[in-house]
Design a protein around this motif. Structure first.
Motif, mmCIF file in Angstrom:
data_model
loop_
_atom_site.group_PDB
_atom_site.id
_atom_site.type_symbol
_atom_site.label_atom_id
_atom_site.label_comp_id
_atom_site.label_asym_id
_atom_site.label_seq_id
_atom_site.Cartn_x
_atom_site.Cartn_y
_atom_site.Cartn_z
ATOM 1 N N GLN A 150 0.831 -1.206 0.000
ATOM 2 C CA GLN A 150 0.000 0.000 0.000
ATOM 3 C C GLN A 150 0.863 1.253 0.000
ATOM 4 O OE1 GLN A 150 -3.153 0.145 2.910
ATOM 5 N NE2 GLN A 150 -3.154 2.377 2.950
ATOM 6 N N GLU A 151 1.929 1.269 0.791
ATOM 7 C CA GLU A 151 2.798 2.442 0.832
ATOM 8 C C GLU A 151 3.463 2.683 -0.516
ATOM 9 O OE1 GLU A 151 4.008 2.153 5.583
ATOM 10 O OE2 GLU A 151 5.277 1.260 4.046
ATOM 11 N N LEU A 152 3.858 1.618 -1.174
ATOM 12 C CA LEU A 152 4.481 1.740 -2.488
ATOM 13 C C LEU A 152 3.495 2.333 -3.490
ATOM 14 C CD1 LEU A 152 7.322 0.860 -3.578
ATOM 15 C CD2 LEU A 152 6.147 -1.106 -4.584
ATOM 16 N N ALA A 153 2.266 1.800 -3.487
ATOM 17 C CA ALA A 153 1.249 2.263 -4.431
ATOM 18 C C ALA A 153 0.827 3.692 -4.140
ATOM 19 C CB ALA A 153 0.036 1.334 -4.382
ATOM 20 N N ASP A 154 0.655 4.028 -2.859
ATOM 21 C CA ASP A 154 0.219 5.379 -2.506
ATOM 22 C C ASP A 154 1.276 6.418 -2.856
ATOM 23 O OD1 ASP A 154 -2.158 4.397 -1.603
ATOM 24 O OD2 ASP A 154 -1.746 4.679 0.528
ATOM 25 N N THR A 155 2.541 6.045 -2.696
ATOM 26 C CA THR A 155 3.621 6.972 -3.044
ATOM 27 C C THR A 155 3.616 7.262 -4.536
ATOM 28 O OG1 THR A 155 4.992 6.206 -1.206
ATOM 29 C CG2 THR A 155 6.118 7.314 -3.025
ATOM 30 N N ALA A 156 3.577 6.210 -5.336
ATOM 31 C CA ALA A 156 3.552 6.400 -6.792
ATOM 32 C C ALA A 156 2.306 7.162 -7.224
ATOM 33 C CB ALA A 156 3.609 5.032 -7.486
ATOM 34 N N ASN B 135 -3.404 1.698 -8.863
ATOM 35 C CA ASN B 135 -2.706 2.958 -8.589
ATOM 36 C C ASN B 135 -1.269 2.945 -9.105
ATOM 37 O OD1 ASN B 135 -4.829 4.295 -7.427
ATOM 38 N ND2 ASN B 135 -4.238 3.871 -5.313
ATOM 39 N N LEU B 136 -0.598 1.815 -8.967
ATOM 40 C CA LEU B 136 0.791 1.736 -9.401
ATOM 41 C C LEU B 136 0.914 1.851 -10.918
ATOM 42 C CD1 LEU B 136 2.636 -0.930 -7.223
ATOM 43 C CD2 LEU B 136 3.476 1.335 -7.847
#
Length: 853
Positions: free
Chosen positions: A559-565, A602-603
């Motif tokens: 989730q953190e990876l996707a939200d950042t991107a 999201n990614l």
């Protein structure tokens, strides 16, 4: 207290010598005048709020919106380590509280002694003379502890009944008093200290100037000397249960932490039967004293808890059976402040509270303290919290701002949603505009967080809090955690305050706060700014740099990876190094397999929208996941369109994935479209899904242009003509709106007219899927796109075309059109019409000879 008449003794000449006999007569007369209150007055339901002096709570929760992890560790002081001052952060849930907040002390009752009416009316001057005579007597008998103890007790009693006017000259003598007492302190008995210390507490409560004197080096030395005397083995052995309880309570109220005394009291109680001798009020008083000193003596607190609801060895019944309403509040507040987790104790306190109907007897502030305690410990006692809420309904009038914030937080951290209570809190801020100004930065953050967490809509309150927080002096006071939480709260409620968000970003950059945040907090910040559409380039660069340089990407969850991107994609900020680090992280197949629809969509959308090549590992992950019916059933409409469009941008020829996505999109859209109100539609695809329609239509163009490779997808589109008609209508309307003539567009058109180039403005290309373009040249298949900032993403070195722009150009070229891009940043550098015409001449020169300029 409160006697209407009394006899008053004659005050001897201050210059004469007091003998022992006269001293005894004097004290006897004084004691005839002064009486201690026998019990605390009860606070009835509906009582007014007041602002006495008591304890601030521990910090309320600035909990991470996307995780249940605690923001920080508990740290009440543990013996024998000395306190370094400040409030303990003993929370397990989270938010930072305002350190200046004082709960008030409604629960201590009216303990200050009252001056007899007769003295006030008849002999106001005699009290001043009396007080003036004490200190010389103390100095004279400094080496006689018995006389000193009696004189000091009398002096303190006299101060308690004196008027502020009488006390004013005496307050300057307090340093002299402390000095005079030094020689005799080491010889005082336990009983003598036990009488003196509570009087010091009462005087400090009554007279702020005395409290301030106790806080000086000389005053603290005096108080610690008394504590050291009590801690000596021969004196400590004489300590009774009530004495130990009173000592802890007094030092706690004074905010003085003599660790030697605390350890001595703990040893005395734990190695004797004194715990069993404690009455209910004394148990609560001891716990409260420890909490106010912010000292966690775990063995002693455990013993007090056991005495409260189990009784203990040799005790016939638990102390809780003697608890008053105030004792319940004190005990709950103490264990919450110190972070003592004892579910049995908290359940017993709630049962006592409910069975005795204490809610109707407590002051509203005490009810708030009780709610706060259960919230702080995460003890979700629904019946208790609802009973408190019912008792407070209608009693919030004139409640202090900090109490309202603490109350809202208590229910939010427990996840107990009572809209009527929250609406009552919001109404108080609406009816009393001055309240928001009294909250302070952390209080504003806490209150906003609470409403957002409970999903209680109050736009007016959030606007008010945002406006107050944006003020320069308030903004400067925000701590790092409060920044994260108010940003999240505004984003979660859709309250867009660009001034405040920009101010928060500036503060984080200026004060180098970004370096203090955890990866979760950084992601929450990104999500908040992206959700509100507030772009602050320096903050985003700072976060990107920190995430890359410290290798945080490697530790990111899915989730953190996707939200950042997604955040960088939403704000159109392209950080190639960051996206490369994210792409490398996607080499982990186990990570991709853990993606849900939200993370996957999201990614891939973020890579595509930023114009960054979609990693092959991510494309492969999409291909695998779209084969799973169970997985695809979890997608919502927006997630489906994101993935399909990203595949088109990536020039994917994966027919199986695209046909699956299109089928899911179309099946959700059947029956939801209304041609008469196009582009407004109903159902899961609604008026907020315009971007989704544009993405779907661009995807269908991609399918049509590669129909040979994407045969299944193309056949699917042929069967859904009505849907395609709707998508086309939406697409054409949006394209024409996007190509509406701007000042930049007008300048380009004027230059072309001056160059005698034939063209059509805002042309709809029927032979190119009805794309709308800024300028179409009439004598050749060429279009000119005058591109504004919205058609680009920012990079460290300038601008790059967005994914939507790149796909449009590619698809127009596939239809046989030459696309000439006139970026705003190049055009704005041109100086005057002549340079503008030369620029266009160079851009058009490869196509055909141009007129002589």
């Amino acid at each position: 207290t409160g006697h209407s008449s009394c006899s008053w003794l004659a005050v001897p000449n201050p210059g004469s010598a007091f003998g022992v006999s006269s001293r005894s007569n004097f004290l006897g007369g004084l004691r005839a005048v002064v009486r201690r209150p026998k019990s605390r007055p009860s606070m009835v339901h509906g009582a007014h709020w007041n602002s006495g002096g008591s304890d601030p709570p521990s910090p309320p929760p600035q909990r991470s919106p996307s995780s249940d992890d605690a923001w920080g560790p508990s740290w009440p002081l543990k013996l024998p380590v000395a306190s370094e001052g400040g409030q303990p952060r003993v929370h397990d849930h989270g938010l930072s509280w305002l350190p200046e907040y004082d709960w008030g002390d409604t629960n201590r009752g009216n303990v200050a002694l009252k001056k007899p009416q007769k003295v006030v009316e008849d002999k106001p001057a005699e009290m001043g003379l009396l007080l003036d005579g004490y200190i010389p007597q103390l100095e004279r008998h400094a080496n006689d502890p018995d006389i000193v103890a009696e004189l000091l007790e009398g002096f303190l009693y006299a101060c308690l009944v004196a008027s502020p006017e009488d006390l004013s000259p005496i307050t300057e003598q307090f340093p002299r008093l402390f000095t005079a007492l030094k020689p005799s302190i080491g010889a005082l008995s336990m009983g003598q200290v036990g009488k003196i210390v509570p009087l010091l507490d009462l005087l400090a409560e009554k007279e702020p100037r005395f409290r301030s004197r106790l806080a000086t080096a000389l005053g603290l030395e005096f108080m610690h000397s008394l504590a050291d005397r009590c801690a000596q083995p021969e004196v400590r052995s004489k300590m009774t249960a009530s004495m130990g309880s009173q000592l802890l309570a007094t030092y706690g109220n004074l905010g003085i932490c003599p660790l030697g005394l605390v350890q001595a009291i703990s040893d005395r109680f734990l190695h004797s039967r004194l715990i069993a001798q404690l009455q209910g009020k004394e148990v609560a008083q001891m716990a409260r004293g420890l909490a106010k000193m912010h000292v966690l003596d775990a063995p002693l607190m455990n013993a007090l808890a056991e005495r409260t609801y189990k009784g203990g060895a040799g005790v016939s019944r638990p102390a809780i059976t003697q608890f008053t309403s105030g004792d319940v509040v004190d005990m709950a507040w103490a264990v919450a402040t110190l972070g003592v987790t004892d579910e049995g104790l908290m359940n017993s306190l709630s049962q006592r509270f409910l069975l005795e109907s204490f809610a109707v007897r407590l002051h509203p502030r005490e009810l708030t303290r009780l709610a706060w305690a259960y919230g702080q410990l995460g003890n979700r006692n629904g019946l208790l919290m609802r009973t408190i809420a019912e008792a407070l309904q209608g009693n919030l009038l004139a409640a202090p701002a900090q109490d309202l914030a603490a109350l809202a937080w208590s229910y939010a951290v427990l996840g107990i949603r009572l809209p009527s209570l929250m609406e009552s809190i919001a109404k108080q801020f609406a009816s009393r505009p001055e309240l928001a100004a009294k909250l302070g930065a952390q209080g504003i953050s806490s209150l906003a967080w609470s409403f957002a967490t409970l999903k209680v809509s109050s736009p007016e309150l959030l606007d008010t809090l945002g406006s107050q927080a944006a003020k320069e002096e308030v903004l400067a006071a925000f701590n790092p955690l409060a920044i994260v939480n108010i940003a999240w709260a505004l984003a979660a409620t859709g309250t867009r305050n660009e001034r405040l968000m920009t101010g928060l970003a500036e503060k984080m950059v200026k004060d180098k706060i970004l370096t203090t945040y955890s990866q979760q907090e950084l992601v929450n910040l990104l999500w908040s700014f992206a959700t509100l559409g507030v772009k602050h380039r320096r903050m985003m660069d700072g976060i990107g740099e920190r995430v890359r340089s410290e290798g945080l990407v490697a530790a990111f969850t899915a989730q953190e990876l996707a939200d950042t991107a997604w955040a960088f994609g939403s704000l159109a900020i392209r950080d190639d190094a960051l996206m490369a680090a994210i792409a490398k992280r996607l080499d982990d197949e186990h990570l991709i397999q853990s993606f849900g629809p939200r993370e996957l969509s999201n990614l891939i959308w973020a890579f595509a929208s930023l114009g960054v090549p979609v990693p092959e590992t991510l494309l492969a992950g999409v291909a695998r996941q779209t084969e799973s019916e169970e997985f695809m059933d979890r997608f919502n409409a927006r997630q489906l369109t994101k993935v399909a469009w990203a595949l088109a941008v990536a020039n994917s020829k994966n027919d199986a994935s695209l046909s699956t996505l299109l089928f899911r999109i179309l099946s959700r859209a059947v029956g939801t479209l209304n041609p008469e109100v196009c582009p407004l539609v109903v159902g899961e695809f609604d008026e907020h899904s315009l971007l989704g329609f544009l993405e779907v239509y661009q995807t269908t163009i991609h399918v049509q242009q590669y129909s040979a490779e994407l045969s299944s997808s193309a056949k699917l589109l042929e069967k859904l003509g009505n849907f395609m008609t709707q998508c086309k209508a939406v697409f054409v309307a949006a394209s024409q709106k996007a190509t509406k003539q701007s000042h930049l567009h007008l300048e380009v058109s004027v230059s072309l007219l001056e160059m005698l180039v034939p063209f059509q403005e805002e042309a709809v290309l029927e032979d190119a899927a009805f794309y709308s373009v800024d300028i179409k040249l009439l004598d050749r298949p060429t279009v000119i796109e005058v591109e504004e900032p919205s058609q680009f993403v920012q990079t460290k070195s300038g601008y790059r075309p967005s994914g939507f722009t790149l796909l449009k150009h590619k698809q127009l070229e596939a239809f046989g059109y030459e696309v000439i891009s006139v970026p705003f940043f190049e055009w704005n550098e041109l100086k005057g019409p002549e340079e503008q015409r030369r620029y266009l001449s160079r851009r058009l020169a490869p196509l055909a000879p141009m007129p002589n300029l």
